[in-house]
Design a protein around this motif. Structure first.
Motif, PDB file in Angstrom:
ATOM      1  N   HIS A  58      55.725 -30.909  -8.189  1.00 19.11           N
ATOM      2  CA  HIS A  58      55.871 -32.354  -8.071  1.00 19.11           C
ATOM      3  C   HIS A  58      55.500 -33.111  -9.342  1.00 19.11           C
ATOM      4  O   HIS A  58      55.683 -34.332  -9.402  1.00 19.11           O
ATOM      5  N   GLN A  59      54.991 -32.395 -10.338  1.00 20.61           N
ATOM      6  CA  GLN A  59      54.682 -33.023 -11.633  1.00 20.61           C
ATOM      7  C   GLN A  59      55.303 -32.209 -12.769  1.00 20.61           C
ATOM      8  O   GLN A  59      54.601 -31.701 -13.638  1.00 20.61           O
ATOM      9  N   PRO A  60      56.636 -32.076 -12.777  1.00 14.72           N
ATOM     10  CA  PRO A  60      57.287 -31.239 -13.788  1.00 14.72           C
ATOM     11  C   PRO A  60      57.186 -31.789 -15.202  1.00 14.72           C
ATOM     12  O   PRO A  60      57.451 -31.065 -16.167  1.00 14.72           O
ATOM     13  N   TYR A  61      56.785 -33.036 -15.327  1.00 20.40           N
ATOM     14  CA  TYR A  61      56.670 -33.682 -16.638  1.00 20.40           C
ATOM     15  C   TYR A  61      55.372 -33.328 -17.352  1.00 20.40           C
ATOM     16  O   TYR A  61      55.210 -33.614 -18.534  1.00 20.40           O
ATOM     17  N   ARG A  62      54.441 -32.674 -16.668  1.00 17.29           N
ATOM     18  CA  ARG A  62      53.178 -32.310 -17.303  1.00 17.29           C
ATOM     19  C   ARG A  62      53.408 -31.142 -18.263  1.00 17.29           C
ATOM     20  O   ARG A  62      53.845 -30.064 -17.858  1.00 17.29           O
ATOM     21  N   LEU A  63      53.099 -31.340 -19.510  1.00 15.43           N
ATOM     22  CA  LEU A  63      53.328 -30.322 -20.535  1.00 15.43           C
ATOM     23  C   LEU A  63      52.047 -29.645 -20.991  1.00 15.43           C
ATOM     24  O   LEU A  63      52.099 -28.658 -21.732  1.00 15.43           O
ATOM     25  N   THR A  76      49.653 -28.060 -19.127  1.00 15.04           N
ATOM     26  CA  THR A  76      49.107 -27.421 -17.927  1.00 15.04           C
ATOM     27  C   THR A  76      48.122 -26.304 -18.230  1.00 15.04           C
ATOM     28  O   THR A  76      47.351 -25.902 -17.363  1.00 15.04           O
TER      29      THR A  76
END
Length: 369
Positions: free
Chosen positions: A34-39, A41
């Protein structure tokens, strides 16, 4: 207008929060869905196949074909009767995110091949299941469908999407338990995983068992999950039924969860077998995201139910059953051919799984085209 805007904002926050909670409950740290924009991680992406059996960086695609090195040199391997192939042996802390596998799609083959997995050095496997049932369908009958846990293509492109966390090691094997006279099938596969996940030592590890009773015992409920003495969370089951009495409706049995001290009577009790998988008034071949039936033909049924938005969790002990009750001029006790692949999470150390039925018992009376 302002009030409506505020209400919609609350709804959005609740939905996002629920999605994030689900991701957290299933070991998604961070929430990569749900947070694919987090780079940032902290996760490292890896993948294992025969083209890169260790998943090491820069080690993929080195085998040679007639086209040369790196040109599809080792996409698959044969697996002879009696042979075991190691699919992965990953060291460190991480999460298996997805497994894809394909092979010969005959029912005999899909019930003869057995997937096993060990977590974090525990001596006995936490997963032991025939390939077809592990990937979402009973009786060895490939049916194209998708759910929250599996997706299956019409030619046996099989996928499982449940996250599988580990803290020290993850090992998967596949064994061909077919008779020596059986033909040798190929194995194609890919395991996608991440390293660097932050898991607590008591994180739930995926457990999968296979059971079959052909036939069931009169007045004795079929166990989807034999008693476990640990905390845990039930994810669901792929349930196979072969109706041995075509003149009667087989599915009046109730789903029951005995948890945290329940003895004679359960805490959770359903209303019928087709009701448990979210259907009604008989069985219909209708697969949905969290529930449904992917096969309802020739007295063979393959159905499933996934408790993802509606968790079933326990703290000390759990046993889960489903009754065998039919209807013909009223309710009747009955005996049919039942199987299940049951999926749940519990921490380590965990007890050994019940013994899997042998290949003869697994493949007797299954689907034939």
């Amino acid at each position: 207008m302002r009030r409506h805007t505020m209400r919609w904002a609350v709804v959005v926050l609740v939905v996002v929060g629920a999605a994030g909670g689900l991701a957290e409950a299933l070991g998604q740290h961070p929430d990569v869905i749900h947070q694919p924009y987090r780079l940032d991680t902290g996760l490292v992406s890896r993948s294992i196949s025969f083209e890169n059996p260790t998943g090491a960086p820069g080690e993929g695609g080195k085998a040679a074909s007639n086209l040369g090195v790196g040109r599809k040199g080792l996409a698959a391997k044969p697996i002879k009767p009696g042979e075991t192939l190691v699919l992965c042996d990953i060291q460190g802390k991480g999460t298996i995110r997805h497994i894809w596998l394909t092979t010969d799609r005959s029912p005999q083959n899909l019930r003869s091949l057995v997937i096993r997995a060990w977590w974090d050095g525990q001596e006995h496997p936490s997963i032991e299941c025939p390939v077809g049932d592990f990937f979402g369908f009973a009786h060895g009958k490939v049916m194209p469908y998708f759910s929250a846990v599996h997706s299956v293509g019409p030619t046996a492109g099989m996928n499982i999407w449940l996250p599988m966390p580990f803290t020290k090691q993850a090992k998967f094997t596949i064994t061909n338990e077919a008779d020596e006279s059986a033909k040798v099938p190929p194995i194609y596969y890919q395991i996608d995983y991440t390293l660097g996940d932050q898991h607590a030592e008591d994180v739930g590890r995926l457990h999968v068992l296979f059971r079959r009773e052909n036939p069931t015992t009169l007045k004795q409920d079929f166990e989807l999950l034999p008693e476990r003495q640990n905390k845990g969370r039930f994810i669901g089951s792929v349930i196979g039924v072969r109706n041995l009495h075509p003149d009667q409706w087989w599915g009046e049995g109730e789903f029951k969860v005995y948890m945290d001290g329940d003895k004679e009577f359960p805490t959770i009790c359903g209303t019928g077998s087709e009701d448990y998988v979210g259907l009604a008034w008989g069985m219909q071949q209708t697969p949905f995201f969290y529930n449904g039936c992917s096969l309802n033909q020739k007295n063979f049924v393959s159905m499933y139910r996934w408790h993802l938005p509606d968790p079933i969790a326990w703290q000390k002990q759990c046993r889960i059953t489903i009754q065998q009750i039919a209807y013909k001029n009223g309710l009747q006790e009955t005996q049919d051919d039942w199987s299940c692949a049951t999926f749940w999470y519990e921490p380590l150390p965990s007890a050994a799984l019940p013994k899997i039925p042998d290949v003869k018992a697994r493949t007797a009376d299954i689907w034939t085209d």
